[in-house]
Design a protein around this motif. Structure first.
Motif, PDB file in Angstrom:
ATOM      1  N   GLY A   1       0.790  -1.228   0.000  1.00  0.00           N
ATOM      2  CA  GLY A   1       0.000   0.000   0.000  1.00  0.00           C
ATOM      3  C   GLY A   1       0.814   1.266   0.000  1.00  0.00           C
ATOM      4  N   ASN A   2       2.084   1.208  -0.330  1.00  0.00           N
ATOM      5  CA  ASN A   2       2.930   2.385  -0.325  1.00  0.00           C
ATOM      6  C   ASN A   2       3.342   2.748  -1.740  1.00  0.00           C
TER       7      ASN A   2
ATOM      8  N   TYR B   1      -5.551   7.506   3.545  1.00  0.00           N
ATOM      9  CA  TYR B   1      -5.043   8.080   4.791  1.00  0.00           C
ATOM     10  C   TYR B   1      -3.938   7.174   5.320  1.00  0.00           C
ATOM     11  N   TYR B   2      -3.033   7.749   6.077  1.00  0.00           N
ATOM     12  CA  TYR B   2      -1.797   7.021   6.374  1.00  0.00           C
ATOM     13  C   TYR B   2      -1.571   6.848   7.874  1.00  0.00           C
ATOM     14  N   ASP B   3      -1.006   5.711   8.212  1.00  0.00           N
ATOM     15  CA  ASP B   3      -0.573   5.410   9.569  1.00  0.00           C
ATOM     16  C   ASP B   3       0.942   5.468   9.634  1.00  0.00           C
ATOM     17  N   ALA B   4       1.460   6.020  10.702  1.00  0.00           N
ATOM     18  CA  ALA B   4       2.902   5.995  10.956  1.00  0.00           C
ATOM     19  C   ALA B   4       3.200   4.851  11.910  1.00  0.00           C
ATOM     20  N   VAL B   5       4.056   3.942  11.474  1.00  0.00           N
ATOM     21  CA  VAL B   5       4.403   2.774  12.269  1.00  0.00           C
ATOM     22  C   VAL B   5       5.835   2.938  12.753  1.00  0.00           C
ATOM     23  N   PRO B   6       6.089   2.899  14.049  1.00  0.00           N
ATOM     24  CA  PRO B   6       7.449   3.088  14.541  1.00  0.00           C
ATOM     25  C   PRO B   6       8.420   2.073  13.958  1.00  0.00           C
ATOM     26  N   ALA B   7       9.626   2.519  13.698  1.00  0.00           N
ATOM     27  CA  ALA B   7      10.654   1.623  13.158  1.00  0.00           C
ATOM     28  C   ALA B   7      11.031   0.570  14.187  1.00  0.00           C
ATOM     29  N   LEU B   8      11.456  -0.610  13.695  1.00  0.00           N
ATOM     30  CA  LEU B   8      11.851  -1.683  14.593  1.00  0.00           C
ATOM     31  C   LEU B   8      13.217  -1.425  15.212  1.00  0.00           C
ATOM     32  N   ASN B   9      14.068  -0.739  14.489  1.00  0.00           N
ATOM     33  CA  ASN B   9      15.361  -0.385  15.062  1.00  0.00           C
ATOM     34  C   ASN B   9      15.841   0.905  14.413  1.00  0.00           C
ATOM     35  N   ALA B  10      16.884   1.464  14.934  1.00  0.00           N
ATOM     36  CA  ALA B  10      17.331   2.795  14.510  1.00  0.00           C
ATOM     37  C   ALA B  10      17.799   2.828  13.061  1.00  0.00           C
TER      38      ALA B  10
ATOM     39  N   ARG C   1      -3.532   3.005   5.215  1.00  0.00           N
ATOM     40  CA  ARG C   1      -4.259   2.133   6.130  1.00  0.00           C
ATOM     41  C   ARG C   1      -5.334   1.296   5.435  1.00  0.00           C
ATOM     42  N   PHE C   2      -5.776   1.699   4.253  1.00  0.00           N
ATOM     43  CA  PHE C   2      -6.748   0.873   3.528  1.00  0.00           C
ATOM     44  C   PHE C   2      -6.181  -0.525   3.267  1.00  0.00           C
ATOM     45  N   TYR C   3      -4.874  -0.605   3.065  1.00  0.00           N
ATOM     46  CA  TYR C   3      -4.230  -1.880   2.748  1.00  0.00           C
ATOM     47  C   TYR C   3      -3.613  -2.565   3.955  1.00  0.00           C
ATOM     48  N   THR C   4      -3.420  -1.866   5.061  1.00  0.00           N
ATOM     49  CA  THR C   4      -2.642  -2.442   6.153  1.00  0.00           C
ATOM     50  C   THR C   4      -3.376  -2.515   7.487  1.00  0.00           C
ATOM     51  N   ARG C   5      -4.535  -1.871   7.618  1.00  0.00           N
ATOM     52  CA  ARG C   5      -5.262  -1.894   8.895  1.00  0.00           C
ATOM     53  C   ARG C   5      -5.813  -3.300   9.170  1.00  0.00           C
ATOM     54  N   GLN C   6      -5.712  -3.707  10.422  1.00  0.00           N
ATOM     55  CA  GLN C   6      -6.174  -5.027  10.834  1.00  0.00           C
ATOM     56  C   GLN C   6      -6.719  -4.944  12.254  1.00  0.00           C
ATOM     57  N   VAL C   7      -7.759  -5.717  12.538  1.00  0.00           N
ATOM     58  CA  VAL C   7      -8.369  -5.780  13.872  1.00  0.00           C
ATOM     59  C   VAL C   7      -8.665  -7.240  14.200  1.00  0.00           C
ATOM     60  N   ASN C   8      -8.184  -7.691  15.332  1.00  0.00           N
ATOM     61  CA  ASN C   8      -8.417  -9.064  15.796  1.00  0.00           C
ATOM     62  C   ASN C   8      -8.035 -10.097  14.731  1.00  0.00           C
ATOM     63  N   GLY C   9      -6.986  -9.800  13.985  1.00  0.00           N
ATOM     64  CA  GLY C   9      -6.518 -10.710  12.951  1.00  0.00           C
ATOM     65  C   GLY C   9      -7.299 -10.647  11.656  1.00  0.00           C
TER      66      GLY C   9
ATOM     67  N   ASP D   1      -8.862  -4.165  22.274  1.00  0.00           N
ATOM     68  CA  ASP D   1      -8.064  -3.100  22.869  1.00  0.00           C
ATOM     69  C   ASP D   1      -8.044  -1.949  21.874  1.00  0.00           C
ATOM     70  N   SER D   2      -8.769  -0.891  22.162  1.00  0.00           N
ATOM     71  CA  SER D   2      -8.943   0.191  21.194  1.00  0.00           C
ATOM     72  C   SER D   2      -7.712   1.066  21.025  1.00  0.00           C
ATOM     73  N   GLU D   3      -6.682   0.840  21.815  1.00  0.00           N
ATOM     74  CA  GLU D   3      -5.460   1.640  21.707  1.00  0.00           C
ATOM     75  C   GLU D   3      -4.318   0.872  21.045  1.00  0.00           C
ATOM     76  N   LYS D   4      -4.363  -0.435  21.104  1.00  0.00           N
ATOM     77  CA  LYS D   4      -3.262  -1.235  20.571  1.00  0.00           C
ATOM     78  C   LYS D   4      -3.339  -1.306  19.057  1.00  0.00           C
ATOM     79  N   GLN D   5      -2.264  -0.903  18.384  1.00  0.00           N
ATOM     80  CA  GLN D   5      -2.223  -0.925  16.928  1.00  0.00           C
ATOM     81  C   GLN D   5      -2.007  -2.346  16.418  1.00  0.00           C
ATOM     82  N   GLU D   6      -2.648  -2.627  15.288  1.00  0.00           N
ATOM     83  CA  GLU D   6      -2.492  -3.921  14.647  1.00  0.00           C
ATOM     84  C   GLU D   6      -2.457  -3.682  13.138  1.00  0.00           C
ATOM     85  N   HIS D   7      -1.385  -4.127  12.497  1.00  0.00           N
ATOM     86  CA  HIS D   7      -1.198  -3.886  11.070  1.00  0.00           C
ATOM     87  C   HIS D   7      -0.960  -5.200  10.333  1.00  0.00           C
ATOM     88  N   HIS D   8      -1.479  -5.277   9.138  1.00  0.00           N
ATOM     89  CA  HIS D   8      -1.142  -6.364   8.223  1.00  0.00           C
ATOM     90  C   HIS D   8      -0.162  -5.775   7.210  1.00  0.00           C
TER      91      HIS D   8
END
Length: 380
Positions: free
Chosen positions: A9-10, A313-322, A334-342, A365-372
């Protein structure tokens, strides 16, 4: 398999389809945008047997202060050559191989009258004094219904025999989308009709809606629509529009996406006079109201505080490492990557668009991010 592609989706803006892929149409007879300027809509040609009519977001107004452009406007007042969707992602990204609408003909209706496509009035408002202006008056063309109908009449003529038609609304456009689904179904009786609303599910506000409907002339709109004429405007809720449309069309399933803590819906509830809006609770009550009355209604309620998923619309996902992405966040459509409960939203949307039955999805959990998301060059 969907999601295994490294595309994720990028895409750079420079890689998107050129503006010439979209055609601007000035419909005959359209009364115009809020300030009297011409109203136009956009078309991108695809398969003529598969249509998607998209009612755009863009806020609303119902007082002199939030309708006057020098006041505190919270709406889009114009629809012209500068208001096309050529730079959007999501369902507008025809180059993404996962886009279920990639080959559809898209008919994009901007909102430009401050009335969420439910207006049939020219309303005079008192505008309060501001720092550099005395008090005054302003006339607003709340003619969103007539503009939309002119655009749809063009579509009915240009594409007389589609096999599938998706009626999609987001934000302001989501609110009236059940009504327009009914209108489209009445005009395309042989087509398979799909519905999807992106947002607008938390406006369970009781009598606070009455001044908005009065300002917009919504009663005039409903009197003009077969099947809706008997609805009493004084007791009207937005959920009643879903219920009536679903009753009239039991063969259509009505679908709605929301984020649990949508800040935009919270803002507009506050502007309507709700002192401490509880978006999640309102949403639960609104969904329960519809489900108690009709069976053909499904929802996908995601974690998050934003609004909108279909328009890139876009989500910013923190990097795994520096060192990953030079330490910057990854930015994902987020249209391509948003996920809820799998359950990946794209899969849910594509199934609904294809006419498959989908289950209700709601975040735990309405605060925990989940991405595919599959990061290019990295194992899953």
């Amino acid at each position: 398999m969907p999601g295994d592609t490294p595309y994720s989706g990028n895409r750079r803006l420079a890689d998107r389809r050129p503006e010439t892929d979209w055609r601007n149409v000035l419909p005959t007879g359209a009364p115009g945008a809020s300030q009297g300027t011409p109203y136009s809509f956009w078309v991108r040609e695809g398969d003529a047997t598969k249509l998607a009519v998209i009612l755009a977001g863009g806020g609303a107004c119902w007082t002199g202060e939030n309708c006057a452009l020098h006041g505190r406007p919270f709406y889009r007042p114009f629809a012209g050559l500068g208001d096309g969707p050529s730079d959007f992602g999501g369902i507008f990204d025809s180059e993404n191989p996962e886009n279920p609408l990639a080959d559809y003909t898209l008919v994009y209706l901007p909102t430009a009258n401050g009335d969420v496509f439910l207006g049939d009035s020219i309303t005079t408002y008192d505008v309060p004094e501001s720092d550099d202006r005395p008090p005054g008056k302003i006339d607003i063309l709340h003619k969103g219904y007539d503009n939309a109908v002119c655009a749809l009449d063009w579509m009915f003529s240009a594409y007389p025999d589609p096999k599938t038609v998706a009626v999609i609304g987001w934000s302001a456009g989501a609110i009236a989308s059940p009504v327009y689904t009914h209108i489209v179904a009445e005009n395309y009786p042989a087509a398979l009709i799909r519905h999807f609303a992106d947002g607008g599910g938390a406006y369970r506000a009781g009598e606070k809606l009455v001044p908005l409907f009065a300002s917009w002339g919504t009663a005039n709109v409903l009197r003009r629509i077969s099947g809706f004429q008997d609805i009493e405007i004084e007791a009207l809720s937005l959920e009643d529009l879903y219920v009536r449309a679903a009753e009239l069309h039991p063969e259509i399933t009505f679908h709605q996406y929301n984020e649990r803590h949508d800040a935009i819906q919270g803002l507009f509830l506050h502007l309507m006079g709700v002192a401490s809006p509880d978006v999640g609770a309102n949403m639960d009550e609104a969904h329960a109201y519809i489900r108690e009355r009709v069976p053909n209604f499904r929802t996908y309620t995601s974690w998050g505080h934003d609004e909108g998923i279909i328009g890139g619309y876009y989500d910013a996902v923190p990097a795994l490492n520096a060192l990953d992405n030079r330490g910057r966040p990854h930015v994902l459509d987020r249209f391509y990557t948003r996920q809820v409960n799998g359950v990946r939203f794209l899969d849910w949307f594509a199934a609904a668009l294809g006419g498959d039955s989908v289950e209700n999805v709601a975040c735990i959990d309405s605060e925990k991010q989940e991405h595919h998301w599959v990061r290019p060059g990295f194992p899953r």
